[in-house]
Motif scaffolding. Structure first.
Motif, PDB file in Angstrom:
ATOM      1  N   SER A  45      46.552 -69.176 -14.778  1.00  0.00           N
ATOM      2  CA  SER A  45      45.893 -68.953 -13.489  1.00  0.00           C
ATOM      3  C   SER A  45      44.999 -70.132 -13.123  1.00  0.00           C
ATOM      4  O   SER A  45      44.099 -70.500 -13.880  1.00  0.00           O
ATOM      5  CB  SER A  45      45.070 -67.662 -13.537  1.00  0.00           C
ATOM      6  OG  SER A  45      44.252 -67.560 -12.393  1.00  0.00           O
ATOM      7  N   SER A 121      52.262 -67.858 -13.484  1.00  0.00           N
ATOM      8  CA  SER A 121      52.749 -66.622 -14.106  1.00  0.00           C
ATOM      9  C   SER A 121      51.663 -66.064 -15.020  1.00  0.00           C
ATOM     10  O   SER A 121      51.019 -66.801 -15.751  1.00  0.00           O
ATOM     11  CB  SER A 121      54.021 -66.889 -14.912  1.00  0.00           C
ATOM     12  OG  SER A 121      53.776 -67.847 -15.923  1.00  0.00           O
ATOM     13  N   ILE A 122      51.471 -64.764 -14.928  1.00  0.00           N
ATOM     14  CA  ILE A 122      50.493 -64.090 -15.784  1.00  0.00           C
ATOM     15  C   ILE A 122      51.244 -63.074 -16.619  1.00  0.00           C
ATOM     16  O   ILE A 122      51.822 -62.105 -16.090  1.00  0.00           O
ATOM     17  CB  ILE A 122      49.402 -63.397 -14.945  1.00  0.00           C
ATOM     18  CG1 ILE A 122      48.645 -64.442 -14.103  1.00  0.00           C
ATOM     19  CG2 ILE A 122      48.433 -62.636 -15.846  1.00  0.00           C
ATOM     20  CD1 ILE A 122      47.592 -63.852 -13.196  1.00  0.00           C
ATOM     21  N   GLY A 123      51.288 -63.307 -17.914  1.00  0.00           N
ATOM     22  CA  GLY A 123      52.095 -62.475 -18.789  1.00  0.00           C
ATOM     23  C   GLY A 123      51.403 -61.197 -19.225  1.00  0.00           C
ATOM     24  O   GLY A 123      50.476 -60.702 -18.575  1.00  0.00           O
ATOM     25  N   ALA A 124      51.864 -60.678 -20.354  1.00  0.00           N
ATOM     26  CA  ALA A 124      51.319 -59.431 -20.896  1.00  0.00           C
ATOM     27  C   ALA A 124      50.712 -59.710 -22.263  1.00  0.00           C
ATOM     28  O   ALA A 124      50.944 -60.745 -22.881  1.00  0.00           O
ATOM     29  CB  ALA A 124      52.416 -58.379 -21.004  1.00  0.00           C
ATOM     30  N   THR A 131      50.985 -52.451 -24.651  1.00  0.00           N
ATOM     31  CA  THR A 131      51.252 -53.675 -23.888  1.00  0.00           C
ATOM     32  C   THR A 131      50.711 -53.511 -22.478  1.00  0.00           C
ATOM     33  O   THR A 131      51.100 -52.589 -21.756  1.00  0.00           O
ATOM     34  CB  THR A 131      52.759 -53.969 -23.830  1.00  0.00           C
ATOM     35  OG1 THR A 131      53.267 -54.116 -25.160  1.00  0.00           O
ATOM     36  CG2 THR A 131      53.032 -55.249 -23.041  1.00  0.00           C
ATOM     37  N   ILE A 132      49.794 -54.401 -22.116  1.00  0.00           N
ATOM     38  CA  ILE A 132      49.179 -54.332 -20.785  1.00  0.00           C
ATOM     39  C   ILE A 132      49.283 -55.695 -20.109  1.00  0.00           C
ATOM     40  O   ILE A 132      49.433 -56.726 -20.758  1.00  0.00           O
ATOM     41  CB  ILE A 132      47.698 -53.897 -20.838  1.00  0.00           C
ATOM     42  CG1 ILE A 132      46.875 -54.894 -21.659  1.00  0.00           C
ATOM     43  CG2 ILE A 132      47.571 -52.497 -21.390  1.00  0.00           C
ATOM     44  CD1 ILE A 132      45.388 -54.609 -21.651  1.00  0.00           C
ATOM     45  N   TRP A 133      49.223 -55.657 -18.798  1.00  0.00           N
ATOM     46  CA  TRP A 133      49.282 -56.894 -18.015  1.00  0.00           C
ATOM     47  C   TRP A 133      48.021 -57.729 -18.264  1.00  0.00           C
ATOM     48  O   TRP A 133      46.900 -57.212 -18.216  1.00  0.00           O
ATOM     49  CB  TRP A 133      49.412 -56.551 -16.543  1.00  0.00           C
ATOM     50  CG  TRP A 133      49.507 -57.748 -15.627  1.00  0.00           C
ATOM     51  CD1 TRP A 133      50.340 -58.814 -15.765  1.00  0.00           C
ATOM     52  CD2 TRP A 133      48.713 -57.994 -14.465  1.00  0.00           C
ATOM     53  NE1 TRP A 133      50.143 -59.713 -14.743  1.00  0.00           N
ATOM     54  CE2 TRP A 133      49.147 -59.240 -13.926  1.00  0.00           C
ATOM     55  CE3 TRP A 133      47.707 -57.294 -13.804  1.00  0.00           C
ATOM     56  CZ2 TRP A 133      48.594 -59.781 -12.779  1.00  0.00           C
ATOM     57  CZ3 TRP A 133      47.158 -57.840 -12.656  1.00  0.00           C
ATOM     58  CH2 TRP A 133      47.598 -59.067 -12.154  1.00  0.00           C
ATOM     59  N   MET A 134      48.198 -58.999 -18.545  1.00  0.00           N
ATOM     60  CA  MET A 134      47.082 -59.881 -18.866  1.00  0.00           C
ATOM     61  C   MET A 134      46.079 -59.975 -17.714  1.00  0.00           C
ATOM     62  O   MET A 134      44.887 -60.219 -17.920  1.00  0.00           O
ATOM     63  CB  MET A 134      47.620 -61.278 -19.196  1.00  0.00           C
ATOM     64  CG  MET A 134      46.582 -62.233 -19.751  1.00  0.00           C
ATOM     65  SD  MET A 134      45.986 -61.718 -21.381  1.00  0.00           S
ATOM     66  CE  MET A 134      44.916 -63.090 -21.790  1.00  0.00           C
ATOM     67  N   GLY A 135      46.551 -59.742 -16.504  1.00  0.00           N
ATOM     68  CA  GLY A 135      45.666 -59.823 -15.342  1.00  0.00           C
ATOM     69  C   GLY A 135      44.516 -58.847 -15.411  1.00  0.00           C
ATOM     70  O   GLY A 135      43.394 -59.162 -14.972  1.00  0.00           O
ATOM     71  N   TRP A 136      44.768 -57.652 -15.979  1.00  0.00           N
ATOM     72  CA  TRP A 136      43.683 -56.663 -16.072  1.00  0.00           C
ATOM     73  C   TRP A 136      42.597 -57.141 -17.036  1.00  0.00           C
ATOM     74  O   TRP A 136      41.401 -56.905 -16.810  1.00  0.00           O
ATOM     75  CB  TRP A 136      44.226 -55.316 -16.521  1.00  0.00           C
ATOM     76  CG  TRP A 136      45.173 -54.687 -15.550  1.00  0.00           C
ATOM     77  CD1 TRP A 136      46.461 -54.310 -15.778  1.00  0.00           C
ATOM     78  CD2 TRP A 136      44.897 -54.378 -14.176  1.00  0.00           C
ATOM     79  NE1 TRP A 136      47.019 -53.784 -14.644  1.00  0.00           N
ATOM     80  CE2 TRP A 136      46.077 -53.804 -13.640  1.00  0.00           C
ATOM     81  CE3 TRP A 136      43.795 -54.524 -13.347  1.00  0.00           C
ATOM     82  CZ2 TRP A 136      46.174 -53.386 -12.318  1.00  0.00           C
ATOM     83  CZ3 TRP A 136      43.894 -54.103 -12.023  1.00  0.00           C
ATOM     84  CH2 TRP A 136      45.058 -53.552 -11.521  1.00  0.00           C
ATOM     85  N   GLY A 193      49.537 -60.909  -9.182  1.00  0.00           N
ATOM     86  CA  GLY A 193      50.178 -59.675  -9.639  1.00  0.00           C
ATOM     87  C   GLY A 193      50.912 -58.962  -8.529  1.00  0.00           C
ATOM     88  O   GLY A 193      51.924 -58.281  -8.764  1.00  0.00           O
TER      89      GLY A 193
END
Length: 325
Positions: A45, A121-124, A131-136, A193
């Motif tokens: 990011s 790209s924002i991975g997990a 497994t959660i979205w890295m953005g959170w 996202g």
């Protein structure tokens, strides 16, 4: 060669300065923790990278202030007969220069990513077996990065104004505005996202623009102090107008026919000269000494005002005319 005496704050102001120093140590500790946590979740990011670099830059003001406070305690000597009070201005200038330069660099970098249409790209990530979205995770860290600076920033501006410390006051104003940086970065991450590739670089550009604005504003202030601009109080953009107050004090003395004062800032304190035209030269040396003592005790920020007799009222030295509001 006459060497100045070491300047000492009044006891109540020394207490205020000690509180400000403790506050800056807390500020530095929180900022180090924020930089460390952000470094763990940067990802690809651009907004996160810019927010992290801004927080890295935010380490400079408290470090510069804490070093300058220790350095300016040195007594005046033959090499530096005026002392080391301007160390704070140098710290202020370094901070502003770093902010301006880095802000411009980050702004250009973010705009280039928009022009080239780079898609971040924002991975997990796997946490506790989930497994959660890295953005959170990024959003959570960004929220933490905003809360301490906003609280400490309010304390900084109040405490810095009491002891006329511009470096800390400017840092406090930037800290109070950090929520804007955090919100912009959060919008950028959530935008990615949601599929808006441009949101990340646009948020980064907004953050970089805010950093640049803060840097240039403070750079102008620091350069003004180094160029011996007339004193400006910490929390105001207008002159302090202390010269006019001191001139009024001199004119109220029965032996003074005319008076003019010019001052400059030396870190948190003011110094300068006063020129007086006496009605007569009777007992002039005593009058000049008493006038100097009176002016030097007029305000705690006054370090040294040298009072000099001037024979011609019409040609008495005077700064540019200015009328207080």
């Amino acid at each position: 060669m006459k060497i100045r005496k070491l300047y000492h704050l009044p006891p109540d102001k020394q207490q205020d300065l000690n509180y400000l120093i403790r506050l800056e140590w807390w500020n530095l500790a929180f900022r180090i923790s924020i930089v460390s946590v952000l470094a763990l979740v940067l990802g690809n990011s651009q907004a996160m990278k810019v927010a992290w670099l801004e927080d890295m830059l935010s380490l400079i003001p408290p470090i510069a202030f804490l070093l300058a406070v220790r350095f300016r305690k040195r007594p005046p000597n033959e090499t530096y007969p005026y002392g080391y009070q301007r160390a704070t201005i140098i710290a202020f200038l370094c901070t502003a220069t770093a902010l301006s330069a880095m802000g411009l660099f980050l702004l250009g970098d973010s705009l280039l990513k928009l022009v080239h249409q780079e898609h971040p790209s924002i991975g997990a990530i796997t946490l506790f077996g989930e497994t959660i979205w890295m953005g959170w995770v990024m959003v959570g860290v960004l929220i933490y990065s905003v809360i301490p600076p906003v609280i400490i920033g309010r304390l900084q501006t109040k405490a810095a104004a009491k002891v006329h410390e511009k470096t800390v006051f400017a840092d406090g104003k930037m800290s109070k505005a950090d929520w804007m940086t955090g919100m912009a970065a959060i919008v950028g991450v959530l935008g990615v996202g949601a599929g808006f590739w441009w949101a990340d670089a646009a948020a980064a550009a907004i953050i970089a623009l805010d950093v640049t604005k803060d840097g240039i504003t403070n750079l102008k202030e620091a350069v003004g102090d180094l160029l011996d601009r007339r004193p400006h109080f910490t929390s105001r953009e207008k002159p302090e107008y202390m010269e006019e107050a001191l001139e009024a004090e001199l004119r109220a003395m029965p032996w003074v026919a005319a008076a003019s004062v010019r001052l400059r800032e030396e870190g948190p304190i003011f110094s300068g000269e006063a020129f007086v035209t006496p009605h007569s030269n009777d007992d002039l040396a005593r009058h000049l000494k008493e006038a100097s003592q009176h002016l030097n005790n007029y305000d705690w920020r006054i370090y040294e005002v040298v009072v000099t007799a001037w024979p011609n009222e019409e040609h008495i030295p005077s700064p540019a005319n200015a009328t207080p509001p």
